[in-house]
Design a protein around this motif. Structure first.
Motif: not given
Length: 729
Positions: A221-229
């Motif tokens: 049940x994948x979704x997209x996520x964003x994370x900053x270095x």
């Protein structure tokens, strides 16, 4: 660009921050601060307003084209939040950015505009140079009198020169600039969440990564996520769980393209802003129950998207499913092109990847027999060549270009490899282990890969009779590296199984209670199939896939000696199974798809089935009269002497079957909902025996010789983390 007099306003300074408007960079005390393009543009507008109000409408007009379908309210809020995060500001107690409810935003502190990067040097003054004129030569006496004064002047000059040199060197060392990359590679976890994170893609500046993630109890049940270095804050980008999901950041940073495989009406290629908001579907795809077609790639100019798509009108003659080819989509005009397959032998072509210089499009070609190769094409499809040194025994789980477009990285056999386009031996990148996907940043010398663990275990179900349990399922063989494909010896004293505990797939044997494990093979890399006992318990047969991906059969004598190749006069032999009397070994071939048998002591094989599209995994019935096999997902049987092929009546499709006395056992269901059944041949009735609510993957069932126990392979959880590599070149 706003100007001040005749000086271009390229740099702004406030508090500890310096803003370079020419390169869109933000620094604090000379150290680069990661910031995305749209938050930076918000900062630019606020600075140039010089304390005035910037309305939300102005932000909307500046950040997004009028024809772009985006949730502007959400987008503006997200951009301002990211700006505040970069400035370490607070909406509740702001130091820099003030919110004017329902109106807009205002910058709260004075800003100093300069035309050089430090902001400390004054503007140069124009000084008139006097024309040259004759110089009087003093007398010797006058010169001698002047020496003390000259010495004093030279000492003063030395001091001044020294100070100037110090200022120059100090200015060079302390000037705001990009952060220097480390002199050596460093590998650190980028994500450490519970569950499974995979398929990273860098933002254009290399400071953020978008990735796919599902948590425990939410398998596939994948979704997209964003994370900053360097930050732990994570933003969820999509809110429609998918069976498989992969993404790619556009070169200008304005969009993230992703391929979603879910229910038919939700599968497709989509665009979404990195700030969130509404998704825009730009192409339809056929849903597929595997990860192989995944891959979406932007051309360097940001005009084209490459992805793999099933073509119902272009089925290969020896393929039972739709044929997958690479498609190119123009994101501006919606024109969609079908790229020719790089080879006529490609059963499917997928996982496209544009080179950074735009000259080539790499893709994975899967031949009809399952052998995978990597090809390079020009984007018009006219020039093609095979990247011959890229090799795999299990297929490719990800490809990516190095930043200089001179080498390609690929994931194979749980390792990460790098191969030069000019040819040469592939290099194993030893800093990466258990790899399934890879991404390279276009700036910043960074690489990311997914480090995954599918730790399979061997479970046992004790049977009271054919349809009743004697005890619940228990874990029998387990290690942190994974075990599978277990079979009990004919005398019931030992178990042979596959294991990755040595770092590579090998054949192992243990006592019946899983104690005293011993490694039997040392191939050191190639994929190994399920090992099976001969009826007398003296030999073991298994298949092995070489670096070319072609399967071969091997026999191991337990009395001693290395495994020896079993030659039957065919190629691509796989899935061996002993006959009950030990005289024959059944197997299938992948080109052509067929079921065969060969004398166990060696000799030419006899073909049992006619031509088929997908015939595999033969197993002899308990009475020794027929051979069961899979034919395009259905269970069929054929006479042990060949001929009389027919489907097994009443058997559900796509199930894993284990022949038993008067019937067969099979497992059906999905993650957390698997169940074991017994199928009675005479009545064609299936009896449910037990559920397996704690497993999200099951395969490789086998029946003990006395019929009192079933062994099967299963996974309780899959683990995956994104790893970040600094200093990669």
């Amino acid at each position: 660009m706003v100007t001040y007099g005749s000086v271009r306003r390229l740099y702004a300074r406030f508090d500890c921050f310096q803003v370079d408007l020419s390169s869109n960079e933000l620094f604090c005390s000379g150290v680069g601060v990661p910031i995305q393009e749209q938050p930076f543009q918000v900062l630019r507008l606020l600075l140039e307003a010089e304390g005035g109000v910037v309305t939300r409408e102005q932000l909307q007009s500046a950040l997004w084209p009028k024809d772009l379908f985006v949730d502007f309210e959400h987008g503006v809020n997200t951009a301002v939040k990211k700006l505040r995060r970069a400035l370490e500001d607070s909406a509740e107690s702001p130091r820099f950015v003030e919110t004017l409810p329902k109106v807009g935003y205002r910058f709260m502190v004075p800003v100093k505009w300069t035309a050089d990067v430090s902001g400390l040097n004054p503007q140069p003054q124009v000084v008139a140079i006097a024309p040259p004129r004759p110089t009087a030569v003093s007398s010797l006496a006058a010169s001698e009198k002047a020496l003390p004064a000259l010495g004093s002047r030279w000492r003063l000059a030395h001091v001044v020169i020294g100070l100037l040199l110090l200022a120059v060197v100090g200015g060079f060392l302390l000037r705001p600039r990009r952060q220097m990359q480390p002199g050596k590679l460093t590998v650190v976890p980028f994500t450490t969440f519970s569950g499974f994170e995979i398929a990273p893609s860098f933002s254009p500046d290399g400071n953020e990564i978008v990735f796919s993630w599902f948590g425990y109890e939410k398998e596939f049940q994948f979704d997209l996520y964003i994370k900053q270095v360097g930050q732990e804050h994570v933003v969820q980008l999509t809110h429609h769980p998918a069976a498989f999901l992969v993404s790619s950041w556009s070169p200008d940073g304005r969009f993230i393209a992703f391929m979603r495989q879910a229910e038919p009406d939700a599968s497709g290629i989509y665009l979404i802003s990195p700030l969130g908001g509404a998704e825009r579907k730009v192409a339809s795809i056929t849903a597929y129950d595997g990860w192989e077609p995944l891959g979406v790639s932007w051309s360097p100019d940001g005009k084209w998207l490459a992805f793999s798509k099933a073509n119902s009108m272009a089925k290969k003659a020896d393929s039972s499913a739709d044929h997958f080819s690479i498609h190119l989509l123009n994101v501006e005009t919606s024109e969609e092109r079908l790229l020719p397959d790089p080879s006529n032998d490609c059963g499917n072509t997928w996982q496209p990847a544009f080179s950074p210089n735009g000259k080539y499009l790499a893709s994975v070609c899967v031949l009809a027999g399952g052998v995978a190769k990597v090809y390079l094409q020009t984007p018009d499809g006219k020039q093609v060549r095979e990247l011959k040194d890229a090799r795999s025994s299990e297929g490719f789980s990800g490809i990516a270009w190095a930043g200089d477009s001179q080498s390609l990285l690929y994931c194979s056999d749980r390792h990460l490899w790098r191969v030069p386009l000019a040819g040469g031996e592939p290099e194993t990148l030893l800093f990466a282990q258990d790899v399934e996907s890879v991404a390279v940043a276009s700036h910043g010398n960074r690489l990311a890969f997914a480090q995954v663990h599918h730790s399979g275990n061997v479970f046992q179900v004790a049977l009271k009779n054919q349809t009743k349990l004697a005890a619940p399922a228990t874990k029998l063989i387990s290690s942190t590296r994974g075990d599978a494909g277990a079979h009990i010896s004919p005398d019931g004293k030992h178990i042979v199984f596959q294991s990755w505990r040595s770092g590579n797939p090998e054949v192992w044997v243990s006592d019946r209670d899983a104690s005293n494990p011993v490694q039997l093979t040392s191939f050191g890399g190639p994929s190994i199939g399920e090992p099976r006992w001969s009826p007398d318990g003296r030999r073991i047969v298994f298949d092995l896939r070489t670096d070319s991906g072609i399967p071969e059969l091997y026999i191991l004598d337990l009395v001693g000696g290395p495994p020896r190749r079993f030659l039957a006069g065919t190629t691509e032999a796989a899935s061996p199974f002993w006959s009950g009397d030990g005289h024959w070994i059944y197997f299938n071939t992948e080109r052509p798809h067929a079921i065969w048998k060969a004398p166990s002591e060696g000799g030419a094989a006899t073909r049992l089935t006619a031509a088929g599209k997908d015939q595999s995994e033969p197993q002899e019935a308990m009475d020794g009269t027929r051979v069961f096999f899979y034919n395009e997902g259905y269970v069929w049987s054929v006479s042990v002497n060949g001929g009389d092929e027919r489907p097994v009546p009443g058997v559900p499709s796509c199930m894993r079957w284990v022949p038993a006395q008067s019937g067969a056992y099979f497992v059906d269901g999905g993650p957390r909902h698997f169940a074991l059944h017994y199928f009675e041949t005479a009545t064609q009735h299936a009896h449910k025996i037990t559920d397996f609510p704690n497993l999200f993957a099951m395969w490789g069932s086998s029946l003990a010789p006395d019929g009192r126990a079933l062994l099967f392979s299963g996974i309780e959880h899959s683990e995956g983390d994104i790893m970040l590599v600094e200093g990669f070149r």
